[in-house]
Design an enzyme around this catalytic site. Structure first.
Site, PDB file in Angstrom:
ATOM      1  N   TYR A   1       0.816  -1.214   0.000  1.00 21.56           N
ATOM      2  CA  TYR A   1       0.000   0.000   0.000  1.00 21.56           C
ATOM      3  C   TYR A   1       0.855   1.272   0.000  1.00 21.56           C
ATOM      4  O   TYR A   1       0.748   2.119   0.876  1.00 21.56           O
ATOM      5  CB  TYR A   1      -0.976  -0.013   1.180  1.00 21.56           C
ATOM      6  CG  TYR A   1      -1.860  -1.231   1.199  1.00 21.56           C
ATOM      7  CD1 TYR A   1      -2.938  -1.335   0.323  1.00 21.56           C
ATOM      8  CD2 TYR A   1      -1.597  -2.296   2.058  1.00 21.56           C
ATOM      9  CE1 TYR A   1      -3.741  -2.462   0.305  1.00 21.56           C
ATOM     10  CE2 TYR A   1      -2.401  -3.428   2.045  1.00 21.56           C
ATOM     11  CZ  TYR A   1      -3.470  -3.505   1.166  1.00 21.56           C
ATOM     12  OH  TYR A   1      -4.251  -4.632   1.144  1.00 21.56           O
ATOM     13  N   HIS A   2       1.705   1.377  -1.030  1.00 28.02           N
ATOM     14  CA  HIS A   2       2.540   2.552  -1.237  1.00 28.02           C
ATOM     15  C   HIS A   2       2.238   3.216  -2.579  1.00 28.02           C
ATOM     16  O   HIS A   2       3.159   3.536  -3.338  1.00 28.02           O
ATOM     17  CB  HIS A   2       4.024   2.171  -1.200  1.00 28.02           C
ATOM     18  CG  HIS A   2       4.527   1.782   0.145  1.00 28.02           C
ATOM     19  ND1 HIS A   2       5.781   1.216   0.337  1.00 28.02           N
ATOM     20  CD2 HIS A   2       3.963   1.852   1.378  1.00 28.02           C
ATOM     21  CE1 HIS A   2       5.965   0.972   1.632  1.00 28.02           C
ATOM     22  NE2 HIS A   2       4.877   1.343   2.279  1.00 28.02           N
ATOM     23  N   PRO A   3       0.971   3.445  -2.939  1.00 24.08           N
ATOM     24  CA  PRO A   3       0.693   4.016  -4.263  1.00 24.08           C
ATOM     25  C   PRO A   3       1.154   5.464  -4.360  1.00 24.08           C
ATOM     26  O   PRO A   3       0.922   6.271  -3.467  1.00 24.08           O
ATOM     27  CB  PRO A   3      -0.831   3.909  -4.383  1.00 24.08           C
ATOM     28  CG  PRO A   3      -1.318   3.942  -2.968  1.00 24.08           C
ATOM     29  CD  PRO A   3      -0.263   3.226  -2.168  1.00 24.08           C
TER      30      PRO A   3
END
Length: 292
Positions: free
Chosen positions: A225-227
């Site tokens: 979850y590092h967009p």
């Protein structure tokens, strides 16, 4: 007599366009592949409610115990799988779970594993401590996009992550696995009897050559979850740049973007601290422009 006719351009969703920009392109994220190990020596006793109460007492009364660690990873490491580079392209996160640890069940639920994988791993944790290795691809080449599903704000967006779209991303993850497997032969790992768990993904096992790691990666990969990157910052010469170096949206007055989406390229590590920095820098720019 000439009449001035105003022509309004609309998006595919019927929204009037003020400025045509490459918003939603350049989506990047850090893919993750998990390996699971059982610890056959130095096994911890099962975690109970009494243990959790004791941990809470140690934390609140003495500021010691398991609850004092950060809770994200027990230990981490960075490696470069490329011989011609000193920059890391793989990050290792580790999570350790005691036998029958309820937190391990919660972790698997967060990963979204199917029932078969879930049950197989839970069975192992009923007998052994489990070490989870998270292999994170730091500099992915694959790019995705995000788009509107409809004109109303309550519509969920359409997200095309395109994880592992570039084969080189798979090859780097495979190399990261091979680097780590060598460590299983070290004295420290052997002293704890650490053994890799592979039986929960039988479709990727090959009796002659062992695990098909590309199959494994494409089956088990997820996200940390590092967009970033969908309103890219860049110079005027870059047609896909959405914001300028002062984070102002090009061609639109009075609008800035101040978050992780302005990163032209994802960083080689966790995005939390850099995103805080972007927020701090953006607030300084606003105060400078308004002379506050």
């Amino acid at each position: 007599m000439r009449l001035a006719i105003k022509v309004t351009t609309y998006s595919d969703n019927g929204i009037p366009l003020i400025k045509h920009a490459s918003v939603g392109k350049n989506l990047q994220d850090h893919p993750i592949v998990n390996l699971f190990f059982k610890i056959t020596k130095l096994n911890s006793p099962p975690v109970t409610g009494a243990d959790q109460a004791s941990d809470a007492f140690m934390y609140f009364a003495q500021n010691t115990g398991p609850l004092t660690h950060v809770g994200i990873g027990d230990f981490i490491g960075f490696v470069s799988t490329k011989n011609n580079s000193s920059l890391p392209d793989i990050q290792y996160f580790h999570k350790a779970y005691a036998k029958k640890d309820p937190a391990f069940i919660k972790y698997m639920n967060l990963q979204g594993y199917n029932e078969y994988i879930f049950n197989k791993l839970e069975q192992v944790n009923q007998e052994f401590d489990v070490l989870v290795l998270e292999i994170i691809l730091l500099r992915p080449l694959s790019r995705g996009s995000i788009a509107l599903r409809g004109p109303e704000p309550e519509y969920d967006p359409k997200i095309y992550a395109n994880y592992l779209d570039e084969q080189e991303d798979v090859e780097t993850l495979k190399a990261g696995i091979q680097v780590y497997l060598k460590m299983l032969q070290t004295k420290a790992f052997k002293s704890m009897g650490i053994e890799i768990i592979k039986s929960f993904l039988p479709e990727c096992e090959n009796c002659k050559y062992g695990m098909n790691w590309e199959c494994y990666i494409r089956h088990i990969s997820s996200t940390v979850y590092h967009p970033v990157g969908t309103t890219k910052m860049g110079p005027d010469s870059d047609p896909d740049a959405v914001v300028d170096p002062r984070l102002k949206v090009k061609g639109v007055s009075g609008l800035r973007v101040i978050d992780a989406s302005i990163m032209p390229q994802i960083i080689s590590g966790n995005t939390n601290a850099p995103t805080i920095m972007i927020g701090e820098k953006g607030s300084d720019m606003i105060k400078e422009d308004w002379k506050l």
